[in-house]
Design a protein around this motif. Structure first.
Motif, PDB file in Angstrom:
ATOM      1  N   SER A  27       0.827  -1.197   0.000  1.00 28.72           N
ATOM      2  CA  SER A  27       0.000   0.000   0.000  1.00 28.72           C
ATOM      3  C   SER A  27       0.866   1.254   0.000  1.00 28.72           C
ATOM      4  O   SER A  27       2.019   1.246   0.424  1.00 28.72           O
ATOM      5  CB  SER A  27      -0.916   0.011   1.232  1.00 28.72           C
ATOM      6  OG  SER A  27      -1.812  -1.074   1.194  1.00 28.72           O
ATOM      7  N   MET A  28       0.289   2.317  -0.449  1.00 31.80           N
ATOM      8  CA  MET A  28       0.941   3.612  -0.474  1.00 31.80           C
ATOM      9  C   MET A  28       1.212   4.103   0.943  1.00 31.80           C
ATOM     10  O   MET A  28       0.417   3.886   1.854  1.00 31.80           O
ATOM     11  CB  MET A  28       0.022   4.596  -1.200  1.00 31.80           C
ATOM     12  CG  MET A  28       0.392   6.046  -1.071  1.00 31.80           C
ATOM     13  SD  MET A  28      -0.904   7.096  -1.781  1.00 31.80           S
ATOM     14  CE  MET A  28      -0.278   8.713  -1.271  1.00 31.80           C
ATOM     15  N   THR A  29       2.343   4.768   1.150  1.00 29.44           N
ATOM     16  CA  THR A  29       2.667   5.393   2.435  1.00 29.44           C
ATOM     17  C   THR A  29       3.098   6.837   2.189  1.00 29.44           C
ATOM     18  O   THR A  29       3.543   7.185   1.101  1.00 29.44           O
ATOM     19  CB  THR A  29       3.804   4.658   3.166  1.00 29.44           C
ATOM     20  OG1 THR A  29       5.020   4.783   2.398  1.00 29.44           O
ATOM     21  CG2 THR A  29       3.473   3.187   3.370  1.00 29.44           C
ATOM     22  N   VAL A  30       2.969   7.659   3.215  1.00 32.78           N
ATOM     23  CA  VAL A  30       3.412   9.050   3.100  1.00 32.78           C
ATOM     24  C   VAL A  30       4.925   9.098   2.893  1.00 32.78           C
ATOM     25  O   VAL A  30       5.430   9.841   2.055  1.00 32.78           O
ATOM     26  CB  VAL A  30       3.016   9.847   4.359  1.00 32.78           C
ATOM     27  CG1 VAL A  30       3.638  11.249   4.321  1.00 32.78           C
ATOM     28  CG2 VAL A  30       1.504   9.949   4.479  1.00 32.78           C
ATOM     29  N   LYS A  31       5.654   8.273   3.652  1.00 34.31           N
ATOM     30  CA  LYS A  31       7.114   8.258   3.526  1.00 34.31           C
ATOM     31  C   LYS A  31       7.542   7.843   2.131  1.00 34.31           C
ATOM     32  O   LYS A  31       8.445   8.444   1.530  1.00 34.31           O
ATOM     33  CB  LYS A  31       7.716   7.304   4.564  1.00 34.31           C
ATOM     34  CG  LYS A  31       9.236   7.243   4.519  1.00 34.31           C
ATOM     35  CD  LYS A  31       9.792   6.299   5.577  1.00 34.31           C
ATOM     36  CE  LYS A  31      11.319   6.239   5.493  1.00 34.31           C
ATOM     37  NZ  LYS A  31      11.885   5.310   6.513  1.00 34.31           N
ATOM     38  N   GLY A  32       6.885   6.825   1.600  1.00 31.26           N
ATOM     39  CA  GLY A  32       7.222   6.369   0.254  1.00 31.26           C
ATOM     40  C   GLY A  32       6.954   7.441  -0.785  1.00 31.26           C
ATOM     41  O   GLY A  32       7.734   7.614  -1.732  1.00 31.26           O
ATOM     42  N   GLY A 212      -4.829   9.213   0.915  1.00 26.64           N
ATOM     43  CA  GLY A 212      -4.495   8.050   0.092  1.00 26.64           C
ATOM     44  C   GLY A 212      -3.753   6.996   0.882  1.00 26.64           C
ATOM     45  O   GLY A 212      -4.024   5.797   0.762  1.00 26.64           O
ATOM     46  N   ALA A 213      -2.812   7.440   1.723  1.00 26.60           N
ATOM     47  CA  ALA A 213      -2.054   6.497   2.547  1.00 26.60           C
ATOM     48  C   ALA A 213      -2.952   5.836   3.582  1.00 26.60           C
ATOM     49  O   ALA A 213      -2.867   4.620   3.828  1.00 26.60           O
ATOM     50  CB  ALA A 213      -0.908   7.230   3.235  1.00 26.60           C
ATOM     51  N   SER A 214      -3.837   6.612   4.184  1.00 21.48           N
ATOM     52  CA  SER A 214      -4.710   6.061   5.229  1.00 21.48           C
ATOM     53  C   SER A 214      -5.745   5.095   4.661  1.00 21.48           C
ATOM     54  O   SER A 214      -6.204   4.184   5.355  1.00 21.48           O
ATOM     55  CB  SER A 214      -5.418   7.198   5.977  1.00 21.48           C
ATOM     56  OG  SER A 214      -6.315   7.888   5.118  1.00 21.48           O
ATOM     57  N   LYS A 215      -6.103   5.281   3.391  1.00 22.26           N
ATOM     58  CA  LYS A 215      -7.097   4.407   2.763  1.00 22.26           C
ATOM     59  C   LYS A 215      -6.458   3.196   2.079  1.00 22.26           C
ATOM     60  O   LYS A 215      -7.157   2.381   1.478  1.00 22.26           O
ATOM     61  CB  LYS A 215      -7.913   5.204   1.749  1.00 22.26           C
ATOM     62  CG  LYS A 215      -8.820   6.241   2.403  1.00 22.26           C
ATOM     63  CD  LYS A 215      -9.575   7.039   1.359  1.00 22.26           C
ATOM     64  CE  LYS A 215     -10.466   8.077   2.031  1.00 22.26           C
ATOM     65  NZ  LYS A 215     -11.196   8.906   1.036  1.00 22.26           N
ATOM     66  N   GLY A 216      -5.150   3.089   2.160  1.00 23.52           N
ATOM     67  CA  GLY A 216      -4.467   1.927   1.590  1.00 23.52           C
ATOM     68  C   GLY A 216      -4.429   1.905   0.085  1.00 23.52           C
ATOM     69  O   GLY A 216      -4.589   0.846  -0.543  1.00 23.52           O
ATOM     70  N   ALA A 217      -4.204   3.059  -0.527  1.00 23.69           N
ATOM     71  CA  ALA A 217      -4.091   3.116  -1.985  1.00 23.69           C
ATOM     72  C   ALA A 217      -2.908   2.270  -2.460  1.00 23.69           C
ATOM     73  O   ALA A 217      -1.943   2.072  -1.720  1.00 23.69           O
ATOM     74  CB  ALA A 217      -3.904   4.569  -2.432  1.00 23.69           C
ATOM     75  N   PRO A 218      -2.959   1.739  -3.681  1.00 23.72           N
ATOM     76  CA  PRO A 218      -1.877   0.892  -4.201  1.00 23.72           C
ATOM     77  C   PRO A 218      -0.530   1.612  -4.207  1.00 23.72           C
ATOM     78  O   PRO A 218      -0.456   2.835  -4.252  1.00 23.72           O
ATOM     79  CB  PRO A 218      -2.340   0.588  -5.629  1.00 23.72           C
ATOM     80  CG  PRO A 218      -3.817   0.708  -5.568  1.00 23.72           C
ATOM     81  CD  PRO A 218      -4.086   1.828  -4.618  1.00 23.72           C
ATOM     82  N   LYS A 219       0.533   0.828  -4.195  1.00 25.24           N
ATOM     83  CA  LYS A 219       1.885   1.353  -4.079  1.00 25.24           C
ATOM     84  C   LYS A 219       2.246   2.310  -5.211  1.00 25.24           C
ATOM     85  O   LYS A 219       2.970   3.294  -4.992  1.00 25.24           O
ATOM     86  CB  LYS A 219       2.883   0.182  -4.046  1.00 25.24           C
ATOM     87  CG  LYS A 219       4.275   0.553  -3.574  1.00 25.24           C
ATOM     88  CD  LYS A 219       4.293   0.893  -2.098  1.00 25.24           C
ATOM     89  CE  LYS A 219       5.710   1.127  -1.595  1.00 25.24           C
ATOM     90  NZ  LYS A 219       5.728   1.545  -0.172  1.00 25.24           N
ATOM     91  N   PHE A 220       1.744   2.054  -6.427  1.00 22.62           N
ATOM     92  CA  PHE A 220       2.125   2.925  -7.536  1.00 22.62           C
ATOM     93  C   PHE A 220       1.593   4.350  -7.354  1.00 22.62           C
ATOM     94  O   PHE A 220       2.077   5.291  -7.989  1.00 22.62           O
ATOM     95  CB  PHE A 220       1.652   2.359  -8.878  1.00 22.62           C
ATOM     96  CG  PHE A 220       0.162   2.383  -9.094  1.00 22.62           C
ATOM     97  CD1 PHE A 220      -0.486   3.551  -9.471  1.00 22.62           C
ATOM     98  CD2 PHE A 220      -0.592   1.226  -8.939  1.00 22.62           C
ATOM     99  CE1 PHE A 220      -1.861   3.568  -9.687  1.00 22.62           C
ATOM    100  CE2 PHE A 220      -1.955   1.237  -9.148  1.00 22.62           C
ATOM    101  CZ  PHE A 220      -2.593   2.412  -9.525  1.00 22.62           C
ATOM    102  N   MET A 221       0.621   4.505  -6.449  1.00 25.47           N
ATOM    103  CA  MET A 221       0.081   5.834  -6.210  1.00 25.47           C
ATOM    104  C   MET A 221       1.106   6.754  -5.545  1.00 25.47           C
ATOM    105  O   MET A 221       0.946   7.968  -5.559  1.00 25.47           O
ATOM    106  CB  MET A 221      -1.180   5.743  -5.366  1.00 25.47           C
ATOM    107  CG  MET A 221      -2.362   5.094  -6.082  1.00 25.47           C
ATOM    108  SD  MET A 221      -2.846   6.008  -7.573  1.00 25.47           S
ATOM    109  CE  MET A 221      -3.443   7.530  -6.850  1.00 25.47           C
TER     110      MET A 221
END
Length: 251
Positions: A27-32, A212-221
């Motif tokens: 999942s997408m993260t703010v740090k990423g 987006g990070a809190s909702k677990g958006a895909p990593k490419f996001m």
């Protein structure tokens, strides 16, 4: 810009809803997202430096500049509609947009070197200052991305975008809009409003990245959101540079 969730056309809630149709183990993260923004920013700076060096060497980069401007616009449109390609296209956008920014910056530096020799340094410093200030205003809930706030910023941003597209068309037709570049009082007020609008877009971008990070958006996001943030910051820098040039022209 559906649902009035972000002033940046690359970042809105519909974006994240759409992205959930993709299967992604991570999942997408703010740090990423911030890490990927750092990569894009360095790529932007690299080609900006190249354009600056070419201008300093006496090369006429006007044609290359306009090609890079329209290429960046085209790549941006593709990314918006093909978010899953952002990991590949966001770096392309950063490279071509960086060249345009470098060429534009070199032009302003040359045009105002006598009356404002530090105009580029000032624009960069002010841009970073505004970004940091807006982040803290967002983080401590001084400015909240409420639905009404978002609608106002979206509407204003769309209006400015359409206006700028019209002005570009007029430019190629040999018609210039005076207050866009001249240091009249109206021109300065216009630039101040646009700088403030670009700054407000940062609030919406920060909000959407966290959502987006809190909702677990895909990593490419992460790449997609990093691209969106870069779009806003580059816009902010160019508007601040334009504003400073207007002040300088009054000296």
């Amino acid at each position: 810009m559906a649902l009035f969730k972000s002033g940046n056309p690359a970042l809105n809630e519909k974006t994240f809803t759409k992205s959930f149709s993709y299967v992604d183990a991570e999942s997408m993260t703010v740090k990423g997202t911030l890490n990927k923004f750092g990569i894009l920013f360095l790529m932007t700076m690299a080609t900006a430096g190249l354009a600056w060096k070419m201008v300093a060497s006496g090369v006429d980069v006007t044609t290359y500049m306009w090609i890079s401007v329209f290429a960046a616009l085209g790549v941006a449109f593709i990314i918006v509609f093909k978010m899953e390609w952002s990991a590949y296209l966001a770096p392309v956008y950063a490279l071509v947009k960086g060249y345009a920014v470098g060429a534009i910056s070199a032009y302003y530096n040359y045009a105002f070197q006598k009356v404002a020799p530090d105009i580029i340094t000032q624009a960069v410093a002010l841009t970073f200052g505004v970004v940091i200030a807006m982040y803290f205003l967002y983080k401590f809930n001084v400015i909240k991305a409420t639905p009404t706030f978002k609608k106002i910023i979206i509407t204003a941003t769309l209006g400015i975008a359409v206006f700028y597209l019209i002005s570009i068309g007029l430019h190629f037709a040999g018609i210039e809009i005076p207050f866009l570049h001249e240091g009249s009082m109206f021109g300065i007020i216009f630039s101040l409003v646009v700088v403030a609008l670009a700054a407000m877009n940062l609030i919406l971008d920060f909000d959407m990245i966290e959502n987006g990070a809190s909702k677990g958006a895909p990593k490419f996001m992460e790449w997609y959101c990093a691209f969106g943030l870069l779009v806003t910051i580059v816009w902010l820098y160019l508007e601040i540079l334009r504003l400073l040039s207007k002040f300088a022209s009054r000296k």
